[in-house]
Enzyme design. Structure first.
Site, mmCIF file in Angstrom:
data_model
loop_
_atom_site.group_PDB
_atom_site.id
_atom_site.type_symbol
_atom_site.label_atom_id
_atom_site.label_comp_id
_atom_site.label_asym_id
_atom_site.label_seq_id
_atom_site.Cartn_x
_atom_site.Cartn_y
_atom_site.Cartn_z
ATOM 1 N N ALA A 81 -2.014 17.969 1.731
ATOM 2 C CA ALA A 81 -1.514 19.129 0.996
ATOM 3 C C ALA A 81 -1.296 20.254 2.006
ATOM 4 O O ALA A 81 -2.190 20.568 2.789
ATOM 5 C CB ALA A 81 -2.508 19.566 -0.070
ATOM 6 N N HIS A 99 0.858 -1.188 0.000
ATOM 7 C CA HIS A 99 0.000 0.000 0.000
ATOM 8 C C HIS A 99 0.893 1.236 0.000
ATOM 9 O O HIS A 99 1.760 1.370 0.849
ATOM 10 C CB HIS A 99 -0.900 0.016 1.240
ATOM 11 C CG HIS A 99 -1.702 1.267 1.405
ATOM 12 N ND1 HIS A 99 -2.723 1.597 0.555
ATOM 13 C CD2 HIS A 99 -1.630 2.265 2.311
ATOM 14 C CE1 HIS A 99 -3.251 2.752 0.939
ATOM 15 N NE2 HIS A 99 -2.602 3.179 2.005
ATOM 16 N N HIS A 103 8.544 2.365 11.051
ATOM 17 C CA HIS A 103 7.597 3.366 11.552
ATOM 18 C C HIS A 103 8.178 4.118 12.750
ATOM 19 O O HIS A 103 8.090 5.350 12.840
ATOM 20 C CB HIS A 103 6.285 2.694 11.962
ATOM 21 C CG HIS A 103 5.310 2.496 10.852
ATOM 22 N ND1 HIS A 103 5.149 3.395 9.821
ATOM 23 C CD2 HIS A 103 4.409 1.489 10.624
ATOM 24 C CE1 HIS A 103 4.193 2.965 9.002
ATOM 25 N NE2 HIS A 103 3.741 1.806 9.459
ATOM 26 N N ASP A 144 -0.953 0.580 13.501
ATOM 27 C CA ASP A 144 -1.492 0.467 12.142
ATOM 28 C C ASP A 144 -2.306 -0.814 12.009
ATOM 29 O O ASP A 144 -2.778 -1.362 13.020
ATOM 30 C CB ASP A 144 -0.368 0.549 11.103
ATOM 31 C CG ASP A 144 0.626 -0.598 11.160
ATOM 32 O OD1 ASP A 144 0.429 -1.529 11.978
ATOM 33 O OD2 ASP A 144 1.606 -0.585 10.387
ATOM 34 N N SER A 184 -6.401 19.212 -0.497
ATOM 35 C CA SER A 184 -5.448 18.696 -1.478
ATOM 36 C C SER A 184 -5.933 18.934 -2.906
ATOM 37 O O SER A 184 -7.128 18.868 -3.193
ATOM 38 C CB SER A 184 -5.208 17.207 -1.240
ATOM 39 O OG SER A 184 -6.429 16.495 -1.285
#
Length: 608
Positions: free
Chosen positions: A427, A12, A132, A151, A555
């Site tokens: 963004a 991913h 991570h 996660d 974004s």
């Protein structure tokens, strides 16, 4: 100079990140180049970009670091399937060919894709959660901190608690698959009709419209957490051990029916389920944070892993947790693992295969604002615009700020493409769509006509950092848009408490309604002149014009598409949406003057 290339791939959001003498020279996700959202393929284009950014070739790399240990992950996958056989046979048959190809022999795959590597270029591997944890602590401004990584799953771990000091990252404890906060949240994401690995943001945005009436059911039937923060899932309600989908018939019966079809309307139970599982995850993270504090005695916490992108939970950690400071990796998901792997190798002792370099933390951090992707010169931009036959004006930097702020002040929606592209999902003022937060209609206009997405999705405010306290109950920097904070009472507006559900969207909850969610909160980005000078200058100009020191910042993409990277991407997205204007480099374009109503190819609205 010595160079380390970090990679994430195969599952991913593949990415590459390049260090030169420990400094981050470039980092980017493969999806931004391939235009394939969450592209999991080997990140060839991202690698090529990183090498160009550094001005080097493959044979100058001293090491390549990969963010997982494929053999360990394969053993978990195989062991899981064998323990459940014959269930999951179809999934097993579909999953195995990639493993028996490029995934399992990642060392050979890297050499095949990078044929210019020197024979003595080291190929090194961290575990998923080591990457991570390294991405969370090593670029942070802290000399010492507790570390949480949360996660879905890496090799075996789904959650780790660690401690960082100087250049050392130590993982102290872990929770293992199949017990996973990320998978719990994803199960509800899919059940509510959103796509796993991209729809979790939607579930978080949907939560404030509902009531937490399912919390007790989730905690009684699905999720058990102990006083030490460890937790277990009741696997009799889940199918992710053997099937493509995450929940089973028992889960569906418990919550009132089958999973929602993505095209079907949202029901009240979906709103309440979103609110309930969001609350469960927030509480679980608070307990994990308290355990991390008890184990490390640190006053600072660093976060990474996909769950660390849950900015509502992060806001609660800051307000209610035991830590005085938080730092969250802006590319907290799998893409950030590429950077974490490279940093881990750079700082790891030579006895463990690393380079053994000292770490010198600095403020605000080592991420350079997360502006680590490609940038394009005015000459490159102009060639692209001319190729499209676009109508544009060439402006001075000052005039560009004037034209853009004037357009925003008259309720126009403006695409804003400047400088290096952001690394990570947010963004931050370089690949953004901007709007006026004071407009009551702007949220629905931008969602439906520009982003082509659900009208309930909230937008974030970018605010001049020096004005943050005037508008938000937030006393911490939030440069990466990863903290949710309440809007100050002085800017809140009374609403009708009898209005419930999605109808609450029609009410103006503050003086900045386009960025205030229905619970009176906002996902805040604080902007400083030192870290983001051009965007800070635009905010200053808008403030001078309107008296408002913030803008909507979302974004630059439409539903189902990655954030734009190149001038070509930006112009196509601009034309195929209903943005009013585009400010790209020193060029300003108005939609009404463009010769094309639409362009073929990408950037057509489609479900994600």
């Amino acid at each position: 100079m010595r160079y380390v290339l970090g990679l994430s791939a195969f599952y991913h959001d593949s990415a590459a990140a390049l260090l030169g003498d420990g400094r981050i020279l470039g980092a980017a996700q493969e999806e931004r180049f391939s235009r394939r959202k969450n592209d999991a393929r080997f990140p060839l284009q991202s690698i090529a970009y990183c090498l160009r950014a550094a001005g080097i070739s493959e044979d100058q790399l001293d090491a390549v670091a990969f963010y997982e240990k494929p053999m360990l992950k394969f053993s978990r996958t195989l062991e899981t399937f064998l323990s459940l056989a014959p269930r999951g046979l179809r999934t097993f048959c579909r999953t195995m060919p990639p493993w028996l190809g490029e995934r399992l022999n990642a060392r050979q795959t890297i050499r095949q894709h990078l044929p210019g590597l020197r024979p003595d270029c080291a190929l090194l591997f961290t575990t998923h959660h080591e990457a991570h944890a390294a991405s969370a602590f090593l670029p942070s401004p802290f000399p010492e901190a507790a570390i949480l990584t949360v996660d879905g799953v890496g090799e075996w771990a789904s959650t780790t608690l660690g401690h960082g000091r100087d250049e050392k990252v130590e993982l102290l404890s872990e929770i293992r698959f199949p017990h996973s906060l990320g998978l719990l949240y994803s199960a509800f994401t899919a059940y509510c009709g959103f796509r796993v690995n991209s729809g979790e943001y939607k579930l978080m945005g949907l939560a404030p419209y509902g009531e937490p009436r399912w919390v007790d059911v989730i905690q009684r039937e699905l999720f058990e957490q102990k006083a030490d923060g460890s937790f277990r899932l009741n696997l009799s309600y889940f199918n992710f051990l053997a099937e493509d989908y995450l929940s089973n018939d028992r889960f569906h019966t418990l919550f009132g029916g089958p999973p929602r079809d993505p095209s079907a309307p949202l029901e009240r139970r979906h709103l309440d389920l979103a609110r309930s599982v969001q609350g469960v995850v927030e509480t679980a993270l608070l307990r994990l944070a308290r355990q991390a504090h008890a184990a490390t005695k640190s006053t600072r916490l660093c976060l990474a892993g996909g769950v660390a992108l849950n900015c509502v939970a992060n806001g609660r950690l800051l307000r209610e947790g035991p830590f005085s400071e938080l730092w969250i990796q802006p590319a907290a998901g799998d893409a950030g693992g590429a950077l974490g792997a490279a940093l881990a190798i750079w700082h790891a002792p030579e006895a463990r295969g690393g380079f053994g370099h000292e770490r010198i933390p600095s403020r605000p951090d080592a991420m350079q604002g997360a502006f680590l992707g490609p940038e394009f010169s005015d000459a490159e931009i102009e060639r692209t615009l001319q190729g499209f036959g676009a109508v544009y004006e060439t402006l001075s930097p000052t005039s560009l700020l004037d034209r853009t702020s004037h357009a925003l002040g008259t309720e126009q929606v403006v695409g804003w493409v400047q400088g290096r592209m952001e690394f990570g999902p947010r963004a931050l003022g370089h690949r953004s769509i901007l709007g006026d937060p004071r407009s009551p209609k702007m949220q629905s206009v931008m969602n439906l006509k520009v982003k082509f997405r659900e009208s309930f999705r909230p937008f974030a405010p970018a605010i001049l950092a020096e004005h943050t306290a005037e508008y938000f109950d937030l006393d911490s920097p939030s440069p990466y848009m990863l903290l949710v904070a309440p809007v100050q009472a002085a800017h809140r507006r009374a609403v009708d408490p009898a209005v419930t559900g999605l109808d609450r969207l029609q009410q103006a909850h503050s003086t900045i309604p386009a960025v205030t969610h229905v619970d009176g909160s906002a996902r805040v980005q604080t902007v400083t002149d030192a870290d983001n000078p051009q965007f800070h200058a635009l905010l200053r100009r808008f403030h001078a014009l309107t008296g408002c020191p913030l803008l909507i910042n979302t974004s630059f993409n439409v539903r189902g598409e990655p954030v734009v990277c190149s001038p070509d991407d930006a112009y196509r997205c601009f034309i195929n949406s209903e943005m009013d204007a585009l400010a790209i480099g020193n060029f300003f374009l108005e939609r009404r003057r463009q010769p094309h109503a639409a362009l073929p190819g990408t950037f057509e609205a489609r479900p994600d």
